[in-house]
Design a protein around this motif. Sequence first.
Motif, mmCIF file in Angstrom:
data_model
loop_
_atom_site.group_PDB
_atom_site.id
_atom_site.type_symbol
_atom_site.label_atom_id
_atom_site.label_comp_id
_atom_site.label_asym_id
_atom_site.label_seq_id
_atom_site.Cartn_x
_atom_site.Cartn_y
_atom_site.Cartn_z
ATOM 1 N N VAL A 205 -7.886 -38.916 25.714
ATOM 2 C CA VAL A 205 -7.140 -39.713 24.356
ATOM 3 C C VAL A 205 -7.875 -39.954 23.068
ATOM 4 N N ILE A 206 -8.985 -40.404 23.816
ATOM 5 C CA ILE A 206 -10.296 -40.803 22.490
ATOM 6 C C ILE A 206 -10.742 -39.135 21.934
ATOM 7 N N LEU A 207 -10.962 -38.689 23.282
ATOM 8 C CA LEU A 207 -11.370 -36.720 22.762
ATOM 9 C C LEU A 207 -10.155 -36.505 22.142
ATOM 10 N N LEU A 208 -8.970 -36.469 22.353
ATOM 11 C CA LEU A 208 -8.421 -35.953 21.286
ATOM 12 C C LEU A 208 -8.197 -36.360 20.165
ATOM 13 N N MET A 209 -8.292 -37.627 19.895
ATOM 14 C CA MET A 209 -7.721 -37.879 18.768
ATOM 15 C C MET A 209 -9.588 -37.667 17.534
ATOM 16 N N VAL A 210 -10.775 -37.765 18.430
ATOM 17 C CA VAL A 210 -10.874 -37.527 17.417
ATOM 18 C C VAL A 210 -11.386 -35.933 17.258
ATOM 19 N N VAL A 211 -10.754 -35.216 18.010
ATOM 20 C CA VAL A 211 -10.280 -34.323 17.340
ATOM 21 C C VAL A 211 -9.734 -33.586 16.358
ATOM 22 N N ILE B 279 -15.927 -30.735 31.561
ATOM 23 C CA ILE B 279 -17.040 -29.991 31.479
ATOM 24 C C ILE B 279 -16.466 -29.364 30.067
ATOM 25 N N THR B 280 -15.472 -27.821 30.613
ATOM 26 C CA THR B 280 -14.980 -27.022 30.100
ATOM 27 C C THR B 280 -13.901 -27.644 28.671
ATOM 28 N N ILE B 281 -13.178 -28.513 29.209
ATOM 29 C CA ILE B 281 -12.099 -29.306 28.485
ATOM 30 C C ILE B 281 -13.042 -29.688 26.946
ATOM 31 N N ASP C 176 -28.199 -32.102 31.423
ATOM 32 C CA ASP C 176 -28.839 -31.701 29.511
ATOM 33 C C ASP C 176 -28.014 -31.792 28.623
ATOM 34 N N LEU C 177 -27.637 -33.150 27.595
ATOM 35 C CA LEU C 177 -26.527 -32.857 27.226
ATOM 36 C C LEU C 177 -26.799 -33.128 25.736
ATOM 37 N N GLY C 178 -27.406 -32.602 25.100
ATOM 38 C CA GLY C 178 -27.977 -31.877 23.927
ATOM 39 C C GLY C 178 -28.079 -33.422 23.537
ATOM 40 N N PRO C 179 -28.368 -32.739 21.558
ATOM 41 C CA PRO C 179 -28.956 -33.425 20.973
ATOM 42 C C PRO C 179 -27.927 -34.360 19.704
ATOM 43 N N SER C 180 -28.406 -35.231 19.631
ATOM 44 C CA SER C 180 -27.316 -36.320 18.753
ATOM 45 C C SER C 180 -27.038 -35.256 17.087
ATOM 46 N N LEU D 135 -19.209 -36.471 22.796
ATOM 47 C CA LEU D 135 -18.644 -35.118 24.403
ATOM 48 C C LEU D 135 -19.493 -35.920 25.550
ATOM 49 N N GLY D 136 -21.262 -35.962 25.357
ATOM 50 C CA GLY D 136 -21.943 -36.080 26.399
ATOM 51 C C GLY D 136 -21.234 -37.614 27.070
ATOM 52 N N VAL D 137 -21.456 -38.771 26.352
ATOM 53 C CA VAL D 137 -20.754 -39.598 26.855
ATOM 54 C C VAL D 137 -19.396 -39.562 27.429
ATOM 55 N N THR D 138 -18.123 -38.687 26.855
ATOM 56 C CA THR D 138 -17.261 -38.260 27.870
ATOM 57 C C THR D 138 -17.985 -37.477 28.995
ATOM 58 N N VAL D 139 -18.557 -36.703 29.425
ATOM 59 C CA VAL D 139 -18.586 -36.228 30.349
ATOM 60 C C VAL D 139 -19.509 -37.065 31.620
ATOM 61 N N PHE D 140 -20.144 -37.878 30.680
ATOM 62 C CA PHE D 140 -20.848 -39.266 31.800
ATOM 63 C C PHE D 140 -19.827 -40.031 32.301
ATOM 64 N N TYR D 141 -19.606 -40.172 31.359
ATOM 65 C CA TYR D 141 -18.387 -41.600 32.479
ATOM 66 C C TYR D 141 -17.572 -40.474 32.783
#
Lengths: 282, 308
Positions: free
Chosen positions: A132-138, B20-22, B74-78, B274-280
């Motif tokens: 949801v957070i991701l969607l809201m950010v996008v 990752i794809t999403i 490797d999740l890339g630069p900020s 996105l990096g943190v989302t993938v991580f969590y």
Amino acid sequence: MAEISLWRSAARRLCRNPMAVVGGCIVLFLIGAAIFGPWISPYSYYENDYEHTNEGPSWSHWFGTDYLGRDQLTRVLYGARISLAVGVVASLISVVIGVTFGGIAGYVGGRTDAVMMRIVDIFYGIPLILFVILLMVVFQPGLKNIFLALGFTYWLAMARIVRGQVLSLKAQDFVMAERALGASHTRIIFRHIISNTLGPIIVTLTLSIPEAIFAESFLSYIGLGVSAPLASWGTLAADATSGIRAYPYMLFFPAAAISISMLAFNFLGDGLRDALDPRHIR
Amino acid sequence: MLGYVLKRVGHLVIVIWIIITITFAMMHAIPGGPFDSERYVAEEIRAHIEARYRLDEPLYKQYLDYLWHVVQGDLGPSLTYEGRRVNDIIKDGFPKSALLGFISVLVSLLVGVPIGVYSALKHNRWQDHTVMLMAIVGVSVPSFILATLLVYYFGLKLQWLPAAGWGSVQQIVLPALALSGFSLAFITRLTRASMLDVMGQDYIRTAQAKGVAQGVILFRHALKNAILPVVTYLGPLIAAVFTGSFVVEKIFSIPGLGQFFVTSVANRDYTVILGVTVFYGTLLVTMNILVDLVYMFLDPRIVFHKQD
């Protein structure tokens, strides 16, 4: 005839459950306050009054005023509109998706069912709020996007429940008999399966409303909610946090509103579950 | 058994691939997103991003490249912090969030389970009703409200404990309480319900009939089975604690990953989000599967209906 008595006896059981009755009354009160409250209030939610900023509760401002002198009671009432609307609309979207998805999986069965449920399994493990957070950010914060983001993420539980229900109903004798008599799929689905699945659907819907309200307040809190001057309870609570040291009452009202509505919907939902499923023993 | 484990691990791989794809798809769907040239980004970072994401290549190559980098961890630069990589940020913040989360989970279990058992033993007496009332209030108050109230009363008004910060033992108490509030209440309810269920079963009555001591029945016979639903809830519990820590860390100014995530959301620092989302996502899905496997070892019955 049988159906009416089923619903009537469920209603009777519900009325005998004091917690559920209290919950139901609070829910009705909240809905009433959300609809009519802003009309009755002499203030608007966006009007600033710099003469009366950060005032505590008083006769003219029951809940006090905020840092721009806006009447807190009016803002909480408007917040009720937004928070409840999010709860209801997001839940309805998720019900439509969940029921359709689970219904198709359960009714068609076989490989379709296996594939569809595997999809649900896969998404089930992912913490939904991240999505949801991701969607809201996008897609940018805003009321409509909150509806959609929550509705399109929170349907998995509903799909599972409906699918299980449909699977077991499909195998029961009365459906078999109906099929033997030559009833069409539409008739079986609408007349028998859906009407018998309605109970669990209503229960899940009632219990998913507080979940959506909670998720919305969480989003508002991290700055992904509705945009100013509109405010949901979550936004109001977030705004109040910065001034908590000097004006604690500002947090009190929106926080109480969120907690009470969660409580009320949960009571009502639990009561409905007990009333609609007599076999379920607590 | 091994088949089941392998199946779950395969599952895990698929889920991570989907996450990752999403995130990749979303990163490219964002209007004004990280790859939009209209957006102002420091020169050095822009050069970094262009080199890193190979924006001149076709999309599928970018995707494979991204996938390959993430698989390597490797999740890339900020986007907002020059010269910092998402990995550094996670390495910096996650240990704090993990410690806080671990303590909260521990508190929920060590307090919730005994209270739940106690409540079940006092079924329908005033102790039971009090516990249930508090548990219902507990699941209805969002963590950010609980956190703010704790800060206000114990931090500012009574000044018993520090209201913010990180480093000392006292500073962990309030955030850990705020974070465990919901799960503590939920576990209490869960334990009570499952304890009531177990205590009503025949084998308990048999044990009572043959004169087994009450304590032995409670701990060796009943609790062992009653704890199973709590174990299944561990996965969602861990997820709830970590997502709850987003706001709790912010309120208590804890320099953990959760607070950083919220700041990144406010800054629209997409690569970090996105990096943190993938991580969590990866972390929590893995936890879920670990919990499932633990459950399978604890409850031998579960293996029989794995076939579905």
